[in-house]
Structures are given as C-alpha cells and as structure tokens.
Design an enzyme around this catalytic site. Structure first.
Site, PDB file in Angstrom:
ATOM      1  N   SER A 113      -0.567  -5.602  -8.916  1.00  0.00           N
ATOM      2  CA  SER A 113       0.776  -6.166  -8.952  1.00  0.00           C
ATOM      3  C   SER A 113       0.758  -7.688  -8.919  1.00  0.00           C
ATOM      4  O   SER A 113      -0.265  -8.323  -8.650  1.00  0.00           O
ATOM      5  CB  SER A 113       1.589  -5.646  -7.764  1.00  0.00           C
ATOM      6  OG  SER A 113       1.136  -6.257  -6.560  1.00  0.00           O
ATOM      7  N   CYS A 114       1.915  -8.263  -9.169  1.00  0.00           N
ATOM      8  CA  CYS A 114       2.050  -9.720  -9.182  1.00  0.00           C
ATOM      9  C   CYS A 114       1.617 -10.344  -7.857  1.00  0.00           C
ATOM     10  O   CYS A 114       0.804 -11.279  -7.836  1.00  0.00           O
ATOM     11  CB  CYS A 114       3.499 -10.097  -9.497  1.00  0.00           C
ATOM     12  SG  CYS A 114       4.724  -9.271  -8.445  1.00  0.00           S
ATOM     13  N   HIS A 118       8.737 -14.796  -6.291  1.00  0.00           N
ATOM     14  CA  HIS A 118       8.319 -14.564  -4.912  1.00  0.00           C
ATOM     15  C   HIS A 118       7.808 -15.863  -4.309  1.00  0.00           C
ATOM     16  O   HIS A 118       7.315 -16.741  -5.023  1.00  0.00           O
ATOM     17  CB  HIS A 118       7.195 -13.528  -4.845  1.00  0.00           C
ATOM     18  CG  HIS A 118       7.499 -12.235  -5.524  1.00  0.00           C
ATOM     19  ND1 HIS A 118       8.580 -11.447  -5.207  1.00  0.00           N
ATOM     20  CD2 HIS A 118       6.837 -11.585  -6.528  1.00  0.00           C
ATOM     21  CE1 HIS A 118       8.577 -10.359  -5.969  1.00  0.00           C
ATOM     22  NE2 HIS A 118       7.533 -10.426  -6.778  1.00  0.00           N
ATOM     23  N   GLY A 166      -1.673  -6.298   1.077  1.00  0.00           N
ATOM     24  CA  GLY A 166      -2.970  -6.557   1.686  1.00  0.00           C
ATOM     25  C   GLY A 166      -3.982  -5.470   1.398  1.00  0.00           C
ATOM     26  O   GLY A 166      -5.075  -5.741   0.862  1.00  0.00           O
TER      27      GLY A 166
END
Length: 351
Positions: A144-145, A225, A200
């Site tokens: 993911s980003c 984000h 994480g």
C-alpha cells in the site's frame, strides 16, 4: 524474456491506480500496454479510449454492456490476457484475490496491489528493499501507499547503518478525492482501533528485520496522508548524516517549509505546476527543515500521495517479475527518468 522484446502489460481495472499504471507503462520503452480491462460504462473508459488505449470488458457480460453504451471494446479479459505477458490487477480491494485463479490458469505473471493480503502472492514488493527476491517470480504484491513510504524511508536509514527501531503515527486521509462526495468523514477524527495499525506488520512482509510499530487515525481531508516518525538510531548522528541517508534514495524528496511547501495542498500545487499527470507525487515528500536529531533519536514528518506513490514501484515490479532487468538500481533509474522523479528536490528541496 529477451531484452529486445517489449513486455506486453495488461491492466485489469481502470480506476484511481489502474489509469496511472496504464499511463506509466505507456511511457516505458521496454514495455507495451496491451490494453485495459474494466466494467464501467461511465466517463473513465471513454478517457482510456481517448488516450489510445485498447479497451476490454472484464467479462463477456460487461463487454456487451460496454458495447451497448457506445464504447469501442476489443474483447473481454480472457482476450486481453491472451495477448499479454503480465497483468497488473488494479481492481478494488479483495477482487484481485478472486482473479488470481484466472491468472494462474492462464499461466500469466501477475501483480496485485496493497489492498490484498501478503498471502495472495507470498511476496511483497518495494523496489529498494525486495527487487532481487522478486526476480522471475510468478507474482508479487506492490504494498500500500503508506507501507511503501515506510519501507522507503526506513530502508534508507537501514542502508546507512542508522536504523534500530521506528515508531510512527499516520494521519490518514479519509477517501480518494474523486469520490469524497460518496463518503468519508466530516468534523471528526477516527482512530484505528488496533495498535499496531496494519502498516507496520505489512512493512515487515517486505523486510522482516524492520522493528517498526505504527498507529493511525483517519482525518477529514482527501489530499494525502501525513506521517510523523520517531526513530531510535543505532548511534548518535548529525542532522546532515541523516539527511544524506534519505537523499541517497531518489524516491525520497527532501522539501522545505521555507520554500513555501508548508502544507499538503502546496505540495500538490507544485506537482500540478511541474506538469505531473493527475498532480502525481511519486516520491515521499519529507520536510528536511522540520527534521530533528537528538543524540540517537530522530524525528521527522513526510507526505504520502496514496494515488501515486505505488506507480513507480509497479513499473519496477514488472521488470523484476519478467527478468528484463536484474539490477534494482538500473530499473529504478529508468523508471525515475520516465516519470520525472527527482525534480521536486531540485526545485524546493534541501539546501
């Protein structure tokens, strides 16, 4: 695959990520965009046709519906796979996992995006960390980003011998800008209920040696984000040494607030001024003049464009799976050149 032969790439799903992947593939001189597949009959596939992309329906039923809506459709997904060497699945979350059986039955290499589980491919990809282990594999998952940004920045510190452990707080935008009228949140913050948040552990799918814990909260905005990180270094270091470590990665742009880049919207405006398609920010935009080092403790913040950061990784993943380039640095440099990565730091970066 011969170096002289272009890799024929199919893109399944022409949405937020799919259209960006398709455009990036079309820029590569060692790749050919075989076509894009989708289910939509709205403006999006019409834009694909306007760009000269060959359009396919996801199924026979969708193909027929698209033709009845006036779209010039070549065939269905099976037809597209038949003329492709590799497929990048950019369909919505959890749909790609259902498509995997189709790809395996066809014997075609495939890439899924970060919305899918690591177990779908058994391999997770960030070019600077796991390119070599992806070479000639059947498949991989471009993470993911947010996870991409985490792995990029922590890998830069790791390569410099500075990383011991990392703890990050993620301020996550609520939804994609183009569909903010359909949902999202207003006048509130929504904390993710579990610590660590999923990013994480996801980063550890790429590099199990990372000692990283994340926390996340959704915020009522849709631009990008924002991450805040506290890192314990392996030893006391200077600010310049840390900045040198980050600067060693072409995909970390060191920007400055005193250059006018004091908020997410100003960075996006700069991307538009640079002529980036869709205002894409491919890099991690890390504020060098906010960064602070206290002995062996490091504190920094950066911006993540969730619509764009995974695009260069996806291009590199194509080369890794097909084995057209065995060296990660060579692929990264080639992708960077085609996407204009590197200009941001030159214009408004570290001094």
């Amino acid at each position: 695959m011969s170096q002289a032969k272009k890799c024929r790439v199919a893109v399944n799903g022409y949405g937020v990520i799919g259209k960006r992947v398709a455009e990036a593939v079309a820029r590569q001189d060692d790749m050919e965009l075989a076509g894009v597949a989708d289910i939509s009959t709205d403006w999006r596939p019409r834009v694909a046709l306007q760009k000269g992309f060959r359009l396919f329906g996801a199924t026979g039923e969708h193909t027929q519906a698209m033709r009845e809506s006036g779209l010039e459709v070549v065939g269905n997904l099976e037809d597209l796979l038949g003329v492709s060497d590799l497929v990048v699945d950019c369909t919505p979350k959890r749909i790609a996992a259902l498509n995997v059986d189709i790809y395996r039955q066809r014997g075609i290499k495939f890439i899924v995006q970060g919305g899918e589980k690591h177990e779908v491919t058994g391999h997770s990809f960030v070019a600077e960390a796991s390119y070599s282990s992806a070479l000639n594999r059947e498949s991989t998952r471009v993470v993911s980003c947010n996870t991409t940004s985490i792995v990029r920045t922590l890998t830069a510190l790791k390569h410099a011998g500075l990383l011991r452990r990392a703890r990050g707080t993620l301020l996550r935008r609520a939804t994609d800008p183009w569909e903010s009228h359909l949902g999202g949140i207003m006048n509130t913050l929504v904390p993710e209920p579990e610590i660590p948040s999923h990013q994480g552990p996801d980063a550890q799918c790429v590099d199990p040696a990372l000692d990283v814990i994340t926390m996340a909260v959704k915020v009522p905005e849709t631009l990008a984000h924002l991450h805040y990180w506290s890192v314990q270094l392996t030893r006391p270091a200077s600010t310049e040494e840390v900045l040198d470590a980050f600067a060693a990665s072409s995909r970390i742009a060191l920007i400055r607030t005193d250059a006018g880049l004091s908020a997410l919207n100003t960075v996006k405006e700069l991307m538009a001024d640079l002529g980036r398609p869709h205002d894409n920010l491919y890099e991690v935009a890390l504020w060098s003049d906010m960064l602070k080092v206290e002995g062996d403790e490091l504190f920094y913040a950066y911006m993540v464009d969730n619509q764009a950061i995974v695009i260069p990784e996806t291009i590199d993943a194509v080369r890794a799976l097909t084995g057209t380039m065995s060296n990660a640095k060579e692929s990264i440099a080639k992708t960077d050149a085609t996407l204009g990565i590197g200009l941001l730091t030159q214009i408004a970066g570290r001094r």
